[in-house]
Enzyme design. Structure first.
Site, PDB file in Angstrom:
ATOM      1  N   ARG A   1       0.799  -1.223   0.000  1.00  0.00           N
ATOM      2  CA  ARG A   1       0.000   0.000   0.000  1.00  0.00           C
ATOM      3  C   ARG A   1       0.832   1.273   0.000  1.00  0.00           C
ATOM      4  O   ARG A   1       0.565   2.210  -0.743  1.00  0.00           O
ATOM      5  CB  ARG A   1      -0.894   0.075   1.249  1.00  0.00           C
ATOM      6  CG  ARG A   1      -2.244  -0.506   1.088  1.00  0.00           C
ATOM      7  CD  ARG A   1      -2.677  -1.063   2.412  1.00  0.00           C
ATOM      8  NE  ARG A   1      -1.749  -2.123   2.754  1.00  0.00           N
ATOM      9  CZ  ARG A   1      -1.906  -3.394   2.359  1.00  0.00           C
ATOM     10  NH1 ARG A   1      -2.963  -3.751   1.707  1.00  0.00           N
ATOM     11  NH2 ARG A   1      -1.011  -4.312   2.655  1.00  0.00           N
ATOM     12  N   THR A   2       1.812   1.340   0.868  1.00  0.00           N
ATOM     13  CA  THR A   2       2.508   2.618   1.029  1.00  0.00           C
ATOM     14  C   THR A   2       3.225   2.980  -0.269  1.00  0.00           C
ATOM     15  O   THR A   2       3.074   4.083  -0.788  1.00  0.00           O
ATOM     16  CB  THR A   2       3.487   2.557   2.219  1.00  0.00           C
ATOM     17  OG1 THR A   2       2.748   2.162   3.370  1.00  0.00           O
ATOM     18  CG2 THR A   2       4.121   3.901   2.476  1.00  0.00           C
TER      19      THR A   2
ATOM     20  N   LYS B   1      25.475  -3.629  -1.892  1.00  0.00           N
ATOM     21  CA  LYS B   1      26.934  -3.569  -2.077  1.00  0.00           C
ATOM     22  C   LYS B   1      27.604  -2.847  -0.915  1.00  0.00           C
ATOM     23  O   LYS B   1      28.814  -2.636  -0.919  1.00  0.00           O
ATOM     24  CB  LYS B   1      27.276  -2.805  -3.363  1.00  0.00           C
ATOM     25  CG  LYS B   1      26.693  -3.402  -4.624  1.00  0.00           C
ATOM     26  CD  LYS B   1      27.078  -2.526  -5.816  1.00  0.00           C
ATOM     27  CE  LYS B   1      26.419  -2.986  -7.107  1.00  0.00           C
ATOM     28  NZ  LYS B   1      26.583  -1.985  -8.168  1.00  0.00           N
TER      29      LYS B   1
ATOM     30  N   ARG C   1      11.396   4.012   2.922  1.00  0.00           N
ATOM     31  CA  ARG C   1      11.103   3.056   4.007  1.00  0.00           C
ATOM     32  C   ARG C   1      12.373   2.291   4.312  1.00  0.00           C
ATOM     33  O   ARG C   1      13.078   1.852   3.398  1.00  0.00           O
ATOM     34  CB  ARG C   1      10.000   2.101   3.583  1.00  0.00           C
ATOM     35  CG  ARG C   1       9.829   0.962   4.562  1.00  0.00           C
ATOM     36  CD  ARG C   1       8.617   0.138   4.289  1.00  0.00           C
ATOM     37  NE  ARG C   1       7.400   0.854   4.631  1.00  0.00           N
ATOM     38  CZ  ARG C   1       6.195   0.305   4.653  1.00  0.00           C
ATOM     39  NH1 ARG C   1       6.043  -0.969   4.344  1.00  0.00           N
ATOM     40  NH2 ARG C   1       5.133   1.006   4.975  1.00  0.00           N
TER      41      ARG C   1
ATOM     42  N   HIS D   1       5.520   5.982  11.438  1.00  0.00           N
ATOM     43  CA  HIS D   1       4.972   5.822  10.083  1.00  0.00           C
ATOM     44  C   HIS D   1       3.991   6.985   9.830  1.00  0.00           C
ATOM     45  O   HIS D   1       2.781   6.789   9.797  1.00  0.00           O
ATOM     46  CB  HIS D   1       4.270   4.461   9.981  1.00  0.00           C
ATOM     47  CG  HIS D   1       3.941   4.006   8.601  1.00  0.00           C
ATOM     48  ND1 HIS D   1       3.964   4.839   7.489  1.00  0.00           N
ATOM     49  CD2 HIS D   1       3.561   2.786   8.144  1.00  0.00           C
ATOM     50  CE1 HIS D   1       3.622   4.139   6.429  1.00  0.00           C
ATOM     51  NE2 HIS D   1       3.376   2.900   6.789  1.00  0.00           N
TER      52      HIS D   1
END
Ligand code: NCD
Length: 304
Positions: free
Chosen positions: A51-52, A80, A101, A129
């Protein structure tokens, strides 16, 4: 330049403005279809999301802008060994705004210190959030016409659930708020949040293990998933994962106008048979997430 790292970066007046703008977008989408023409949003997702990330991308597309990014750390140079600071410094030359995120608490804050463009925290570990909170707040205001005087039950994983921490912080600024925290002993709210609430004159709160004891009082029931990825051992997760399962039978003792929210994804904590109950608002909530993110992008880019 403004970033959104913590929901408390926004004043209640700014939150109201964002919700007003989100509602205007819902009513007059055509007015906004070209606002971000020529602008790019980068979505840097070092952790899974449906969703986000997709609502951010849909939001930018519906504003006429473009999107670029990655959806897992393994497909970025993080694999890396590149630092978040370096990644962001580079990407801020490719995009006008960044949604990030990350599994580490504080990573978006560190990113904002190195970025030449606005950074939006799209979830940092078990911490915060804020854009989910904006999604929750627009949904609550549209259902209840107010953000004050509400009795809000938070149920499930209140320890690791970052959406709970951000929403509780946001609602704690409105008068006569009552929180009921419903969780097993092991998944209670973190102590830093408890001490903040204890010193807050707007809020009263109780903690309980029983959802059924408090159900009749609730204006909002905020269900959450037990956050498997944040547990140290699988046996604890298995023991706790089905602590609360909301069913139509349990809903019979709730108010007629109670509103059930869930940031989603759900696992077992709400039976699918609850979805047809008019009080189940979680799919509308997910849709509202796109509109409020459109509003947020416009504000951070100073286009509204
Ligand atoms: C939440 C999250 O990522 O914290 N999901 C979301 O963004 N809608 C809740 C969760 O994963 O349980």
């Amino acid at each position: 330049m403004k970033h959104l790292i913590d929901i408390l970066d926004l004043t209640p007046a700014e939150i109201d403005e964002l919700i007003d703008l989100g509602e205007d977008i819902i009513e007059h989408p055509a007015k906004y279809a070209d606002k971000c023409r020529g602008k790019k949003l980068a979505t840097l997702f070092f952790e899974p999301s449906t969703r986000t990330r997709l609502s951010f991308e849909a939001a930018m597309m519906e504003l006429g802008g473009n999107v670029l990014g990655f959806s897992e750390a393994s497909s970025s140079s993080a694999s890396k060994g590149e630092s978040v600071s370096d990644t962001v410094r580079v990407v801020s030359g490719y995009a006008d705004i960044i949604a990030m995120r990350h599994p580490k608490e504080g990573a978006p804050l560190v990113a904002s210190m190195k970025s030449g463009v606005p950074i939006i925290n799209a979830g940092d570990g078990g911490h915060n959030h804020p854009t989910q909170t904006l999604t929750d707040l627009i949904t609550i205001r549209r259902k209840k016409n107010t953000l004050s005087g509400l009795t809000v039950g938070f149920c499930g994983d209140l320890k690791f659930g970052r959406t709970v921490h951000s929403l509780a912080n946001a609602l704690a600024r409105y008068e006569n708020t009552k929180f009921i925290f419903i969780s097993p002993e092991e998944l209670k709210i973190p102590s830093y949040l408890r001490s903040e609430l204890e010193g807050n004159p707007n809020v009263t709160f109780i903690e309980t293990e029983s959802l059924m004891d408090v159900m009749p009082e609730l204006d909002i029931l905020y269900m959450t998933r037990v956050q498997r990825e944040r547990f140290f051992n699988e046996a604890d997760y298995i023991r706790l994962k089905d602590s609360y399962i909301l069913t139509p039978e349990k809903m019979t003792s709730a108010k007629d106008d109670m509103c059930v929210l869930h940031p989603l994804p759900r696992v077992n904590e709400i039976a699918a048979s609850v979805d047809d109950d008019p009080r189940a608002c979680y799919f509308t909530q997910a849709l509202n997430g796109k509109y409020i993110r459109m509003a947020l992008i416009l504000k951070l880019l100073e286009l509204a």
